[in-house]
Write a protein that holds these residues in place. Structure first.
Motif, short mmCIF file in Angstrom:
data_model
loop_
_atom_site.label_atom_id
_atom_site.label_comp_id
_atom_site.label_asym_id
_atom_site.label_seq_id
_atom_site.Cartn_x
_atom_site.Cartn_y
_atom_site.Cartn_z
N LEU A 1 72.85 67.17 42.73
CA LEU A 1 72.31 66.76 44.02
C LEU A 1 72.13 67.96 44.95
CD1 LEU A 1 74.50 63.58 44.70
CD2 LEU A 1 72.25 63.72 43.61
N LYS A 2 71.10 67.89 45.78
CA LYS A 2 70.88 68.94 46.77
C LYS A 2 71.84 68.80 47.95
CE LYS A 2 66.61 70.05 47.71
NZ LYS A 2 65.18 69.91 48.08
N ALA A 3 72.35 67.57 48.19
CA ALA A 3 73.32 67.33 49.25
C ALA A 3 74.27 66.23 48.77
CB ALA A 3 72.63 66.89 50.54
N PRO A 4 75.54 66.29 49.13
CA PRO A 4 76.50 65.29 48.63
C PRO A 4 76.27 63.91 49.24
CG PRO A 4 77.53 66.72 50.28
CD PRO A 4 76.18 67.30 50.00
N LEU A 5 76.62 62.90 48.48
CA LEU A 5 76.60 61.51 48.96
C LEU A 5 78.03 61.09 49.21
CD1 LEU A 5 73.89 59.93 46.60
CD2 LEU A 5 73.61 60.87 48.90
N ASP A 6 78.63 61.65 50.24
CA ASP A 6 80.07 61.45 50.46
C ASP A 6 80.38 60.66 51.72
OD1 ASP A 6 79.15 63.39 52.14
OD2 ASP A 6 80.65 64.91 51.61
N THR A 7 79.33 60.14 52.39
CA THR A 7 79.54 59.30 53.56
C THR A 7 78.56 58.13 53.51
OG1 THR A 7 77.91 60.42 54.98
CG2 THR A 7 80.16 61.34 54.93
N GLN A 8 78.87 57.09 54.28
CA GLN A 8 77.96 55.94 54.34
C GLN A 8 76.60 56.37 54.90
OE1 GLN A 8 78.80 52.81 53.17
NE2 GLN A 8 76.61 52.42 53.37
#
Length: 389
Positions: free
Chosen positions: A30-37
């Motif tokens: 991923l280019k950016a994390p999916l770590d928040t809603q």
């Protein structure tokens, strides 16, 4: 006992090789994390719907808001893989994964391997036409001749994006670059060379074409039955057309007749060239024995008679490796927004590869190392500039 694979520095056993390939060699990052809603809502629902609606209203926005415009499809039917031959789609996938790894490492491009369980040109072309929204360029790979010529032509005609069969044109680009180096270090006139090419498959035909275009008028091509000449009745349409443009002296016979007095030998077949035939070449000659893993003639034997010797292997000097070409070629074409990879762009790529050697040019260093980080950026810039000229 485990089989050993030798490289210039190390010996690798097959256990290490298989371990490195376990689970494949590629992954998606991923280019950016999916770590928040919030991040999840932007990357997927509901945020992604806005981007999809925008593209539906203006398809050109897909180039900005998806990876397709920078994604290379590495496509094969597994019919002519390395020196292994027709091993099928599944067995070819590790090679295509490796190709994708090279695209990322040397060209900074994402790519996806696609292996097709068909050898029907119609089905291959139709599949790529239907997949076109997914990618921005097509690298055709390890497709047997003569089908590869028709498939490449038809895919180029059908798609509005860069397409190149690397076995043909990547090889030809690096061969031309290496020949520029060889003639420069020997102070030879390239146009005065008499060249013999062993192999009338994809790479052989493409190399013949690029050398003719570079101004070498005397090119003779051999297939498994001898010199390709217009008097033969067993030639397919591609070889018959090649016969009309090569062998200007009308030579007949086999490798012995072709090599007698020749200035350059280019090996692109799985055949063996007798040392005594190479011994009949003109003094100060050039031998590019590129068959892998076993060159047509061992470099040590070739050096007895030739001034410059190159192979496709990494454990001898002057490795002619397609990785010098294709990452930069596709990067340059995509950077420039080119719809085609033209002959001008291929020649520009060869010149760029040769230029990287610079003051290090020597009889055992006519092309850069395959690991030289300067090569792909130089090739990409040259290709992009050539596409705009």
């Amino acid at each position: 006992m485990a089989e050993m694979v030798r490289t210039p520095q190390v010996v690798i056993d097959d256990e290490e090789i298989f371990a490195a390939h376990e689970g494949g060699k590629l992954s998606v990052e991923l280019k950016a994390p999916l770590d928040t809603q919030r991040a999840l809502s932007i990357a997927y629902t509901p945020g992604v719907a806005q981007v999809s609606r925008a593209i539906a209203n203006d398809p050109a926005l897909a180039a900005k808001y998806t990876w397709a415009n920078r994604l290379v499809a590495v496509v094969s039917d597994g019919s002519a893989v390395l020196g292994l031959g027709d091993i099928g789609a599944a067995a070819s996938l590790p090679v295509m994964e490796g190709k994708s790894a090279l695209f990322k490492t040397f060209g900074g491009l994402d790519s996806i391997p696609i292996v097709l369980d068909t050898k029907d040109p119609d089905e291959i072309v139709e599949t790529l036409v239907r997949l076109r929204p997914t990618f921005g360029a097509v690298n055709l790979e390890d497709i047997s001749a003569p089908r590869c010529f028709e498939i490449e032509r038809r895919v180029i005609e059908a798609l509005d994006c860069p397409v190149m069969h690397d076995d043909q044109h990547g090889t030809a680009i690096v061969v031309l670059a290496a020949l520029m180096g060889a003639t420069k270090v020997l102070d030879r006139d390239m146009a005065a060379l008499r060249v013999v090419i062993s192999g009338a498959g994809a790479a052989g035909v493409a190399c013949a074409n690029i050398l003719l275009a570079a101004g070498i008028p005397d090119v003779t091509v051999l297939d498994s039955k001898g010199i390709v000449h217009s008097g033969r009745e067993d030639l397919n349409s591609f070889k018959a057309e090649l016969a009309e443009r090569t062998n200007p002296a009308g030579r007949t016979g086999g490798v012995a007749e072709a090599l007698d007095g020749a200035d350059m030998f280019l090996g692109l077949s799985a055949g063996v060239v007798p040392e005594e035939a190479v011994a009949t070449m003109a003094p100060g000659g050039i031998v590019f024995a590129l068959s892998n893993p076993d060159p047509e003639i061992h470099p040590d034997a070739a050096r007895k008679y030739a001034a410059v010797v190159a192979t496709g292997r990494s454990d001898f000097p002057n490795q002619i490796n397609n990785v010098l070409a294709f990452p930069g070629v596709f990067r340059g074409a995509l950077d420039a927004g080119a719809r085609r990879i033209t002959e001008r762009m291929k020649v520009a790529a060869a010149e760029a590869i040769f230029s990287v050697v610079g003051d290090d040019l020597a009889v055992d260093h006519i092309v850069p190392s395959a690991l030289d980080p300067r090569v792909a950026p130089a090739v990409a810039a040259a290709v992009a500039a050539a596409s705009e000229s």
